[in-house]
Design an enzyme around this catalytic site. Structure first.
Site, short mmCIF file in Angstrom:
data_model
loop_
_atom_site.label_atom_id
_atom_site.label_comp_id
_atom_site.label_asym_id
_atom_site.label_seq_id
_atom_site.Cartn_x
_atom_site.Cartn_y
_atom_site.Cartn_z
CB THR A 258 -9.57 7.00 -3.33
OG1 THR A 258 -9.93 6.65 -4.68
CG2 THR A 258 -8.25 6.34 -3.00
CG HIS B 250 9.02 8.82 4.70
ND1 HIS B 250 8.93 8.87 6.08
CD2 HIS B 250 9.83 7.77 4.42
CE1 HIS B 250 9.66 7.91 6.60
NE2 HIS B 250 10.22 7.21 5.62
#
Length: 437
Positions: free
Chosen positions: A355, A408
């Site tokens: 992006t 994560h």
């Protein structure tokens, strides 16, 4: 009578919103003609008629939500389009006018009789109330003059007080207790009114309320889900864009003449991302239940901002495309996105997303993962800044902040940082990137 139903839209799309009817009741349609446009989570889809005939009935309005299989209109295969028999229509209109005249006369006569009856009943009720008031005077509550005076001062009706005295005499204490009870009730009512008025006047100044489009609702829902379902972190770095800008400046004219597209920055970053994904395959994976799905392909999503909201069309097999192929594909997908002509296939899938907030002037940001992907790269505005070189000299360099958000649960900080550093290295040495490509 045949029914037009919402067809199967896509594997992951089961409902939509009626954006616009392309026909109206009485219109002639042929088999295959588009009759309505549906807004889905990703793109707008036209629904075609499976029959030829006249639209006899439209069952849903614009803005209504519909599901796959719902009947949205009916087609009369033997019908004729409206306006084919003007003479019949005019006769019907004349007949309806005569009927309306007769009805209006009857209604006037009925209304006169109703008014007369209402007046008579009103007179009867007034006489009954007068008789009731006479009877009430004979049934006055028992109280001393002092008690009556105190009741008048406090605005208490003695008829509403239940006296504690077994004989039925109302005391001053009864009046005081009634006044206190009335005061407490008044406070409760006023507080409720204040609460209601606060709800109604949420804003003291004029506002405009607009219903969110289905696409915007979906974007909002998925962004929140991404934050709730993933252990999302972001790591940052900065890239010296000097060499890429130099190479681009040297080759852009020849590139445009040879390939018919401009050489932009996105092709460099796409190639750098693909190379880094090959070195860190977990960044190109996703979690499904208790399994890790490592993707052996490199379909890179490109976030594009449109008036309808953010969409992420996918550049398929970016590892097999040249710089010109990537630039051409990005340009075509971006144009389709702005024109609202993206297909569902062009929006589905993807293994990693890029992006670019820099085109709007963003200097830094924390991009949100495009679930079920586990990583996204955010690009930002290029700014000239003083940089300390290896020989301790200071030079002004065009620098760009880059950010990588990652899940994560699957990617450790070490891998995320190394991935971003690898992208930085490849951008700062674009000649090495060309060899990698």
């Amino acid at each position: 009578m045949k029914e037009i139903k919402v067809p199967e839209l896509a594997e992951s799309i089961t409902e939509g919103t009626v954006a616009e009817w392309l026909v109206k009741e009485g219109d002639q349609v042929e088999k295959g003609d588009p009759v309505v446009e549906l807004e889905t989570d990703k793109v707008n889809v036209e629904v075609n008629s499976d029959f030829s005939g006249v639209i006899a009935e439209v069952l849903v309005e614009e803005g209504d939500d519909v599901e796959v299989g719902d009947t949205i209109a009916k087609v009369d295969e033997s019908g004729e389009a409206s306006g084919s028999s003007d003479s019949d229509d005019s006769k019907d209109e004349d007949e309806s006018k005569e009927e309306s005249k007769e009805v209006s006369k009857e209604e006037k006569e009925d209304s006169k009789e109703d008014k007369k009856e209402e007046k008579e009943s009103k007179d009867d009720s007034e006489e009954e109330s007068k008789e009731d008031s006479k009877e009430d005077k004979s049934d006055q509550p028992v109280a001393s003059p002092a008690t009556r005076k105190r009741a008048r001062e406090l605005g208490i009706d003695l008829n509403e007080i239940k006296p504690k005295d077994p004989v039925g005499r109302i005391s001053k204490e009864d009046v005081e207790a009634a006044a206190k009870s009335k005061s407490d009730e008044g406070k409760k009512k006023s507080s409720k009114k204040e609460d209601k008025s606060a709800d109604k006047t949420e804003f003291d100044k004029p506002v405009e309320r607009v219903k969110m489009s289905r696409r915007r609702q979906t974007i909002a829902k998925r962004l929140v889900e991404a934050q709730q379902n993933a252990a999302m972190l972001t790591t940052f770095n900065e890239v010296d864009m000097s060499n890429v800008m130099k190479l681009r400046s040297e080759r852009k004219d020849d590139f445009l003449e040879k390939h018919g597209v401009k050489l932009g920055f996105m092709s460099f970053f796409t190639k750098a991302v693909v190379a880094a994904l090959k070195e860190f395959p977990l960044v190109n994976a996703e979690i499904q239940g208790d399994e890790i799905v490592k993707k052996q392909f490199y379909d890179i999503g490109m976030a594009v901002s449109t008036e309808e909201g953010l969409v992420v069309p996918v550049v398929r097999d970016a590892d097999r495309l040249s710089f010109a192929g990537i630039e051409s594909e990005i340009g075509e997908l971006a144009k389709k996105a702005r024109d609202g002509k993206l297909t569902l296939n062009e929006l589905q899938g993807g293994s990693f997303t890029i992006t670019n907030g820099g085109i709007f002037g963003s200097l830094n940001s924390t991009p949100i993962i495009n679930a079920p992907q586990v990583g996204i790269l955010g690009l930002h505005k290029i700014e000239k800044r003083p940089m300390v070189m290896d020989d301790d000299s200071i030079e002004v360099r065009p620098m760009m902040h880059i950010a990588m958000s990652y899940d994560h649960r699957l990617i450790d900080g070490r891998e995320a940082v190394q991935f971003l550093v690898r992208v930085k290295e490849l951008i700062e040495d674009p000649y090495d990137l060309l060899l990698e490509g």
